[in-house]
Scaffold this motif. Structure first.
Motif, PDB file in Angstrom:
ATOM      1  N   ALA A 122      -3.539   5.340   4.158  1.00 27.31           N
ATOM      2  CA  ALA A 122      -3.589   4.109   3.377  1.00 27.31           C
ATOM      3  C   ALA A 122      -3.582   2.851   4.244  1.00 27.31           C
ATOM      4  CB  ALA A 122      -2.428   4.061   2.382  1.00 27.31           C
ATOM      5  N   ILE A 123      -3.011   2.934   5.434  1.00 28.60           N
ATOM      6  CA  ILE A 123      -2.957   1.755   6.308  1.00 28.60           C
ATOM      7  C   ILE A 123      -4.375   1.353   6.715  1.00 28.60           C
ATOM      8  CG2 ILE A 123      -2.271   0.975   8.612  1.00 28.60           C
ATOM      9  CD1 ILE A 123       0.259   2.508   8.348  1.00 28.60           C
ATOM     10  N   PRO A 124      -4.710   0.078   6.579  1.00 27.09           N
ATOM     11  CA  PRO A 124      -6.041  -0.352   7.014  1.00 27.09           C
ATOM     12  C   PRO A 124      -6.271   0.025   8.487  1.00 27.09           C
ATOM     13  CG  PRO A 124      -4.922  -2.132   5.865  1.00 27.09           C
ATOM     14  CD  PRO A 124      -3.926  -1.033   6.025  1.00 27.09           C
ATOM     15  N   LEU A 148       0.837  -1.206   0.000  1.00 21.30           N
ATOM     16  CA  LEU A 148       0.000   0.000   0.000  1.00 21.30           C
ATOM     17  C   LEU A 148       0.870   1.253   0.000  1.00 21.30           C
ATOM     18  CD1 LEU A 148      -2.840  -0.910   2.540  1.00 21.30           C
ATOM     19  CD2 LEU A 148      -3.077  -0.573   0.099  1.00 21.30           C
ATOM     20  N   ILE A 149       1.954   1.215   0.796  1.00 26.44           N
ATOM     21  CA  ILE A 149       2.837   2.382   0.864  1.00 26.44           C
ATOM     22  C   ILE A 149       3.525   2.609  -0.484  1.00 26.44           C
ATOM     23  CG2 ILE A 149       4.960   3.287   1.920  1.00 26.44           C
ATOM     24  CD1 ILE A 149       4.058   2.142   4.551  1.00 26.44           C
ATOM     25  N   ILE A 150       3.949   1.527  -1.112  1.00 24.48           N
ATOM     26  CA  ILE A 150       4.584   1.673  -2.430  1.00 24.48           C
ATOM     27  C   ILE A 150       3.587   2.293  -3.415  1.00 24.48           C
ATOM     28  CG2 ILE A 150       5.559   0.394  -4.381  1.00 24.48           C
ATOM     29  CD1 ILE A 150       6.724  -1.565  -2.299  1.00 24.48           C
ATOM     30  N   LEU A 154       7.831  14.113  -1.260  1.00 27.58           N
ATOM     31  CA  LEU A 154       8.063  13.022  -0.319  1.00 27.58           C
ATOM     32  C   LEU A 154       7.221  13.203   0.942  1.00 27.58           C
ATOM     33  CD1 LEU A 154       9.976  10.736  -0.977  1.00 27.58           C
ATOM     34  CD2 LEU A 154      11.577  11.676   0.704  1.00 27.58           C
ATOM     35  N   VAL A 155       7.153  14.443   1.412  1.00 25.32           N
ATOM     36  CA  VAL A 155       6.361  14.726   2.613  1.00 25.32           C
ATOM     37  C   VAL A 155       4.891  14.424   2.340  1.00 25.32           C
ATOM     38  CG1 VAL A 155       5.570  16.532   4.180  1.00 25.32           C
ATOM     39  CG2 VAL A 155       7.968  16.417   3.514  1.00 25.32           C
ATOM     40  N   ARG A 156       4.404  14.834   1.159  1.00 21.29           N
ATOM     41  CA  ARG A 156       3.000  14.569   0.836  1.00 21.29           C
ATOM     42  C   ARG A 156       2.713  13.083   0.748  1.00 21.29           C
ATOM     43  NH1 ARG A 156       1.722  19.292  -3.417  1.00 21.29           N
ATOM     44  NH2 ARG A 156       2.324  20.893  -1.919  1.00 21.29           N
ATOM     45  N   ALA A 157       3.681  12.333   0.230  1.00 27.02           N
ATOM     46  CA  ALA A 157       3.490  10.881   0.153  1.00 27.02           C
ATOM     47  C   ALA A 157       3.477  10.287   1.557  1.00 27.02           C
ATOM     48  CB  ALA A 157       4.590  10.253  -0.680  1.00 27.02           C
TER      49      ALA A 157
END
Lengths: 277, 307
Positions: free
Chosen positions: B127-129, A255-257, B117-120
């Motif tokens: 995104a983590i469940p 998911l992170i990728i 990078l910070v935005r990602a």
């Protein structure tokens, strides 16, 4: 003046660092945990950095638990949901954005209102329905439910996308004798690919992460999805923190990728509603 | 066959006009069918179930009882405490998310190296469940092996290890803190998108007039960001009000129902006690609250997409 600027810069970077540490450290901790030996994992006070890389939990997760089955189930459900909802929503979005017919506003309101539906408000009749048609512990039951809940956001993003494609393109296709259907498939669809892609990523992540319906509908261990499967790791008396950590890393790293690669699309999709409002 | 083709071609132009509306309805139909069958109809059904005595383990005894289930709930102290918990969770976590999200958005709005990078990175908690972030925090909060106790001990804020999730007075705050971690970044992204729509000229003009950065924030940023803030607030409020995964995994509603929200109570009534009458009544109450907010939200959004 120059000194003041430098100080401002330093303050800014201090805040930025705090902010990044806050965002990243919980998951980083989970990753470190997944590589600690059981002695290090259960030491008081906790060991921060593992002394060596221990892969026992990863092996555990894949050999002693049906984790691969969970992954397979989640993958089937999430990808089917993505395909179904893209299909259904792109047709509807095209119609709402570019065709003239009555009742559009009502249809759009109706569909968007569903995005607000609390899952718990429909879970009891859906459970009875799926039980009656023998779709508990199936992929289809989850896919249908997820597709429905994915439609509002997909429709929203795709409708805004279709609206931005110049109408002249279609007009000239019609002049050349194309039917509206042909105009849609040959001209609009290819131009809307970026929007479709954004929608697909968001739908997939939402379906992959969903918990309540998966918990209620698919109770058989062999049909569980990843979130429910992991949530069921803890037994009556023991909390297998190592296994949980390893499984979390396995699920989260892809998911992170994905997020790193597609961050621009994801952000534009997520904020599509807010900025225009 | 050839003749038929020739026959239809002169009327093609008029057929084209006719088919546009028809085609519209045909294309919308599958989406509407899904929505109707799997969302709208079940909601009506939940209303209906809430008027029945219905226990899945006693299928023969199902019968209509009118508003009795609601009466039972209104005199049930556990229902009121779940309502209070839900409102508390929603108000506190959304307020914290707004403040924190705003700080994050202002930071990200500055020009610096590594913005992408910070935005990602900000997207990671999103995104983590939820289930995984709940388990993650549960281990961080652990009374013996958790790192939070270790950190707080080392800086001297506590003198002995605490059971953050095992204590009714701290369990809810701990859950809120975990929720804020997961959702403030989302709030930040919404607000950032709004910030980027504000013209830089306004700030330049304010600088010329001698307005400091705090003054600029309150007289330019905040008023112009109001619509975005409103949308973000409603969006998050709806989400927080139906909170389920996080609490289910972290505490299961405990200790002693101190973190039990309405969704958790409804779930337990439905699928542990198999009481579909009362469970559905709780679900209806959640739905009505959310619906009132939703109407408000749709009105806001509607203006932008269908002028």
């Amino acid at each position: 003046m120059k000194l003041k600027n430098t100080i401002n810069q330093i303050i800014f970077y201090i805040f930025l660092t705090i902010f990044l540490v806050y965002i990243i450290s919980p998951f980083l901790w989970q990753t470190l945990t997944s590589f600690k030996t059981p002695q290090e994992l259960f030491s008081i006070p906790p060991t921060w950095i593992p002394s060596k890389i221990y892969t026992g939990y990863y092996i555990n997760v894949f050999t002693k638990r049906p984790f691969l089955t969970y992954l397979k189930n989640s993958f089937i459900v999430a990808s089917s949901t993505t395909l179904f909802s893209l299909f259904v929503s792109s047709f509807a979005a095209y119609a709402l954005a570019r065709l003239k017919f009555k009742g559009k506003s009502i249809i759009l309101s109706l569909v968007l209102s569903v995005s607000m539906f609390p899952g718990i408000a429909i879970v009891s009749p859906l459970f009875i329905f799926l039980k009656n048609v023998n779709l508990l512990n199936s992929y289809l039951g989850l896919i249908l439910t997820y597709t429905t809940f994915a439609i509002p956001l997909s429709l929203w993003i795709l409708t805004s996308f279709f609206r931005e494609i110049p109408f002249e393109l279609e007009e000239s296709a019609k002049v050349d004798g194309a039917t509206p259907m042909q105009a849609f498939l040959k001209i609009i669809m290819p131009l809307a690919t970026p929007g479709m892609f954004t929608t697909a990523i968001l739908t997939f992540i939402a379906a992959w992460n969903e918990f309540l319906f998966a918990l209620v509908f698919n109770t058989q261990d062999s049909m569980r999805t990843v979130p429910v499967g992991i949530a069921m790791f803890p037994g009556e008396h023991d909390l297998p923190w190592g296994d949980i950590a390893a499984a979390s890393v396995v699920v989260t790293v892809p998911l992170i990728i994905m997020v790193l690669i597609f961050q621009k699309r994801i952000i534009s999709g997520l904020t599509a509603g807010a900025v225009k409002g | 066959m050839i003749e038929q083709k020739n026959l239809t071609s002169p009327t093609k132009q008029s057929k084209f006009q006719l088919s546009e509306a028809t085609l519209g309805y045909i294309l919308v139909a599958p989406a509407l069918l899904c929505i109707t069958a799997i969302a709208l109809y079940p909601v009506l059904n939940t209303f209906k179930l809430s008027l029945y005595y219905m226990k899945l383990q006693l299928p023969g005894l199902t019968h209509f009882v009118g508003l009795q289930n609601y009466g039972t709930l209104f005199s049930d102290s556990r229902f009121w405490s779940a309502t209070l918990n839900t409102v508390f969770f929603t108000v506190v976590s959304v307020a914290l998310e707004l403040v924190l999200g705003m700080v994050m958005a202002l930071l990200m709005n500055k020009k610096f190296k590594g913005t992408g990078l910070v935005r990602a990175a900000v997207l990671i908690p999103w995104a983590i469940p939820t289930v995984i972030s709940a388990l993650m925090w549960k281990f961080i909060y652990n009374d013996q092996f958790g790192v939070l106790n270790d950190i707080l001990m080392k800086i001297g804020l506590i003198s002995s290890y605490k059971a953050w999730l095992g204590n009714p007075s701290s369990a809810m705050s701990a859950a809120i803190f975990a929720d804020v971690w997961k959702t403030a970044p989302f709030m930040a992204l919404l607000l950032l998108a709004g910030l980027q729509n504000i013209s830089q000229d306004l700030y330049e003009a304010a600088k010329v007039d001698g307005a400091g950065s705090i003054r600029q924030f309150f007289s330019i940023t905040l008023p112009l960001l109001k619509p975005t803030i409103l949308v973000a607030l409603i969006f998050r409020t709806l989400d927080a009000f139906r909170v389920f995964d996080l609490i289910f995994v972290m505490t299961g509603g405990g200790p002693g129902n101190s973190t039990e929200t309405l969704s958790i109570y409804a779930y337990k009534t439905l699928f542990r006690n198999l009481d579909f009458g009362i469970g559905s009544a709780i679900a209806v109450i959640i739905f009505i609250f959310v619906f009132i907010f939703a109407i408000f939200y749709i009105k806001l959004l509607d203006k932008s997409i269908l002028k």
